[in-house]
Design a protein around this motif. Structure first.
Motif, PDB file in Angstrom:
ATOM      1  N   PHE A 132      -4.988 -10.243 110.798  1.00 55.04           N
ATOM      2  CA  PHE A 132      -3.297  -9.828 111.392  1.00 55.04           C
ATOM      3  C   PHE A 132      -3.635  -8.991 112.659  1.00 55.04           C
ATOM      4  N   PRO A 133      -3.032  -9.154 113.935  1.00 55.88           N
ATOM      5  CA  PRO A 133      -2.944  -8.504 114.955  1.00 55.88           C
ATOM      6  C   PRO A 133      -2.679  -7.150 114.989  1.00 55.88           C
ATOM      7  N   ASP A 134      -1.723  -6.654 113.970  1.00 57.94           N
ATOM      8  CA  ASP A 134      -1.199  -5.394 113.687  1.00 57.94           C
ATOM      9  C   ASP A 134      -2.017  -4.204 112.948  1.00 57.94           C
ATOM     10  N   GLY A 135      -3.162  -5.106 112.402  1.00 57.04           N
ATOM     11  CA  GLY A 135      -4.078  -4.446 111.628  1.00 57.04           C
ATOM     12  C   GLY A 135      -4.053  -4.209 110.255  1.00 57.04           C
ATOM     13  N   LYS A 136      -2.922  -5.180 109.565  1.00 59.24           N
ATOM     14  CA  LYS A 136      -2.435  -5.334 108.283  1.00 59.24           C
ATOM     15  C   LYS A 136      -3.435  -5.964 107.674  1.00 59.24           C
ATOM     16  N   GLU A 137      -3.972  -5.500 106.371  1.00 60.26           N
ATOM     17  CA  GLU A 137      -4.996  -6.133 105.440  1.00 60.26           C
ATOM     18  C   GLU A 137      -5.073  -7.667 105.413  1.00 60.26           C
ATOM     19  N   ALA A 138      -5.942  -8.287 105.701  1.00 61.49           N
ATOM     20  CA  ALA A 138      -6.101  -9.621 105.525  1.00 61.49           C
ATOM     21  C   ALA A 138      -6.682 -10.179 104.167  1.00 61.49           C
ATOM     22  N   ASN A 139      -6.396 -11.070 103.375  1.00 66.23           N
ATOM     23  CA  ASN A 139      -6.832 -11.469 102.201  1.00 66.23           C
ATOM     24  C   ASN A 139      -7.134 -12.930 102.121  1.00 66.23           C
ATOM     25  N   VAL A 140      -7.818 -13.196 100.986  1.00 68.60           N
ATOM     26  CA  VAL A 140      -8.361 -14.697 100.756  1.00 68.60           C
ATOM     27  C   VAL A 140      -7.185 -15.126  99.795  1.00 68.60           C
ATOM     28  N   PRO A 141      -6.814 -16.508 100.532  1.00 72.48           N
ATOM     29  CA  PRO A 141      -5.577 -16.913  99.893  1.00 72.48           C
ATOM     30  C   PRO A 141      -6.061 -17.458  98.328  1.00 72.48           C
ATOM     31  N   THR A 142      -4.859 -17.730  97.559  1.00 69.80           N
ATOM     32  CA  THR A 142      -5.001 -18.531  96.518  1.00 69.80           C
ATOM     33  C   THR A 142      -4.061 -19.486  96.279  1.00 69.80           C
TER      34      THR A 142
ATOM     35  N   LYS B 191     -12.089  -9.723 125.248  1.00 74.13           N
ATOM     36  CA  LYS B 191     -11.391 -10.923 125.096  1.00 74.13           C
ATOM     37  C   LYS B 191     -10.520 -10.722 124.041  1.00 74.13           C
ATOM     38  N   PHE B 192     -10.927  -9.745 122.983  1.00 74.64           N
ATOM     39  CA  PHE B 192     -10.083  -9.537 121.747  1.00 74.64           C
ATOM     40  C   PHE B 192      -9.106  -8.853 122.358  1.00 74.64           C
ATOM     41  N   LYS B 193      -8.859  -7.816 123.197  1.00 78.24           N
ATOM     42  CA  LYS B 193      -7.923  -7.121 123.688  1.00 78.24           C
ATOM     43  C   LYS B 193      -6.893  -7.876 124.320  1.00 78.24           C
TER      44      LYS B 193
ATOM     45  N   ASP C  84     -10.474  -3.187 119.097  1.00 81.16           N
ATOM     46  CA  ASP C  84     -11.088  -2.554 117.534  1.00 81.16           C
ATOM     47  C   ASP C  84     -10.783  -3.947 116.878  1.00 81.16           C
ATOM     48  N   LEU C  85     -12.079  -4.393 116.486  1.00 84.74           N
ATOM     49  CA  LEU C  85     -12.263  -5.730 115.885  1.00 84.74           C
ATOM     50  C   LEU C  85     -11.779  -5.484 114.182  1.00 84.74           C
ATOM     51  N   GLN C  86     -11.595  -4.307 113.702  1.00 87.05           N
ATOM     52  CA  GLN C  86     -11.319  -3.885 112.277  1.00 87.05           C
ATOM     53  C   GLN C  86     -11.677  -5.072 111.418  1.00 87.05           C
ATOM     54  N   LEU C  87     -13.116  -5.122 111.340  1.00 82.80           N
ATOM     55  CA  LEU C  87     -13.927  -6.161 110.590  1.00 82.80           C
ATOM     56  C   LEU C  87     -13.499  -6.008 109.167  1.00 82.80           C
TER      57      LEU C  87
ATOM     58  N   GLU D 228     -26.771 -17.870 113.152  1.00 90.91           N
ATOM     59  CA  GLU D 228     -26.912 -16.600 113.481  1.00 90.91           C
ATOM     60  C   GLU D 228     -26.958 -16.237 114.965  1.00 90.91           C
ATOM     61  N   ILE D 229     -26.415 -15.121 115.351  1.00 89.06           N
ATOM     62  CA  ILE D 229     -25.945 -15.052 117.031  1.00 89.06           C
ATOM     63  C   ILE D 229     -25.985 -13.352 117.066  1.00 89.06           C
ATOM     64  N   ASP D 230     -26.458 -13.117 118.341  1.00 89.18           N
ATOM     65  CA  ASP D 230     -26.068 -11.806 118.825  1.00 89.18           C
ATOM     66  C   ASP D 230     -24.991 -11.948 119.947  1.00 89.18           C
ATOM     67  N   ILE D 231     -23.867 -11.255 119.563  1.00 89.07           N
ATOM     68  CA  ILE D 231     -22.755 -11.541 120.561  1.00 89.07           C
ATOM     69  C   ILE D 231     -22.712 -10.063 121.300  1.00 89.07           C
ATOM     70  N   PRO D 232     -22.375 -10.031 122.785  1.00 88.92           N
ATOM     71  CA  PRO D 232     -22.074  -9.099 123.519  1.00 88.92           C
ATOM     72  C   PRO D 232     -20.773  -8.297 123.064  1.00 88.92           C
ATOM     73  N   LEU D 233     -20.939  -7.130 122.500  1.00 88.88           N
ATOM     74  CA  LEU D 233     -19.837  -6.667 122.158  1.00 88.88           C
ATOM     75  C   LEU D 233     -18.721  -6.245 123.087  1.00 88.88           C
ATOM     76  N   GLU D 234     -19.129  -5.813 124.304  1.00 87.59           N
ATOM     77  CA  GLU D 234     -18.060  -5.325 125.263  1.00 87.59           C
ATOM     78  C   GLU D 234     -17.476  -6.589 125.765  1.00 87.59           C
ATOM     79  N   LYS D 235     -17.891  -7.819 125.657  1.00 84.09           N
ATOM     80  CA  LYS D 235     -17.213  -9.013 126.315  1.00 84.09           C
ATOM     81  C   LYS D 235     -16.291  -9.482 125.299  1.00 84.09           C
TER      82      LYS D 235
END
Length: 184
Positions: free
Chosen positions: A55-65, A129-131, A138-141, A118-125
């Protein structure tokens, strides 16, 4: 350095004939995000889209049932996941930092239904894009869910299964597995 992990468990397994499962690991280390996904028992010899959703607003995402199967067709399709998991955010493909979601550039399972990505992603790029897309870098993984998608074109799906994205139909986008990302 920050580490995150998702234990990916099957979705729609009884309908697709396999129980896709695996793990996803995310490591933020300086200027890169290292991602490793290993999947087992996926539909074999096909490409599998994989992303993290949230969720773009930072709400917690969950696995569906199965509670998300709103049309009661026995499948949890892509549109039905949005209520609990949010939107597709970052592809785990050949160039995640580009955030180009509908294309061919995702892992392909072997004849045993196994693949390792497996990949290394340039975090700044990626953060830039995320912004642009979501208003924050903030990716809020730890508030996201990893999805793996894709079933063979010859699998019969009811007309009620949704998820067409551009010229890709529900066979490409049907979720086959998902896992909540948590800080390790």
């Amino acid at each position: 350095m920050k580490k995150y992990i998702a234990h990916i468990t099957p979705l729609n397994a009884d309908k697709i004939g396999c129980e896709a499962h695996g793990t996803a690991e995310f490591t933020e280390d300086g200027d890169k995000l290292h991602v490793k996904v290993e999947m087992f028992d996926t539909p074999k010899n096909i490409e599998h889209w994989e992303h993290f959703h949230g969720f773009p607003d930072g709400k917690e995402a969950n696995v569906p049932t199965m509670a998300q199967d709103k049309n009661h067709d026995g499948f949890i399709d892509l549109p039905e996941t949005e209520e609990v998991s949010g939107t597709t955010m970052v592809p785990l493909d050949d160039a995640p930092q580009d955030m180009n979601i509908p294309h061919d550039g995702y892992p392909v399972a072997d004849e045993n239904g196994h693949y390792k990505y497996e990949i290394d992603i340039p975090l700044e790029k990626l953060q830039a894009k995320f912004k642009d897309a979501f208003g924050t870098e903030d990716l809020q993984l730890d508030k996201r869910v990893v999805y793996v998608h894709g079933v063979p074109k010859d699998l019969e799906l009811p007309d009620t299964v949704g998820g067409c994205v551009m010229n890709y139909d529900a066979h490409t986008t049907l979720p086959i597995a998902a896992g909540k990302i948590e800080e390790a």
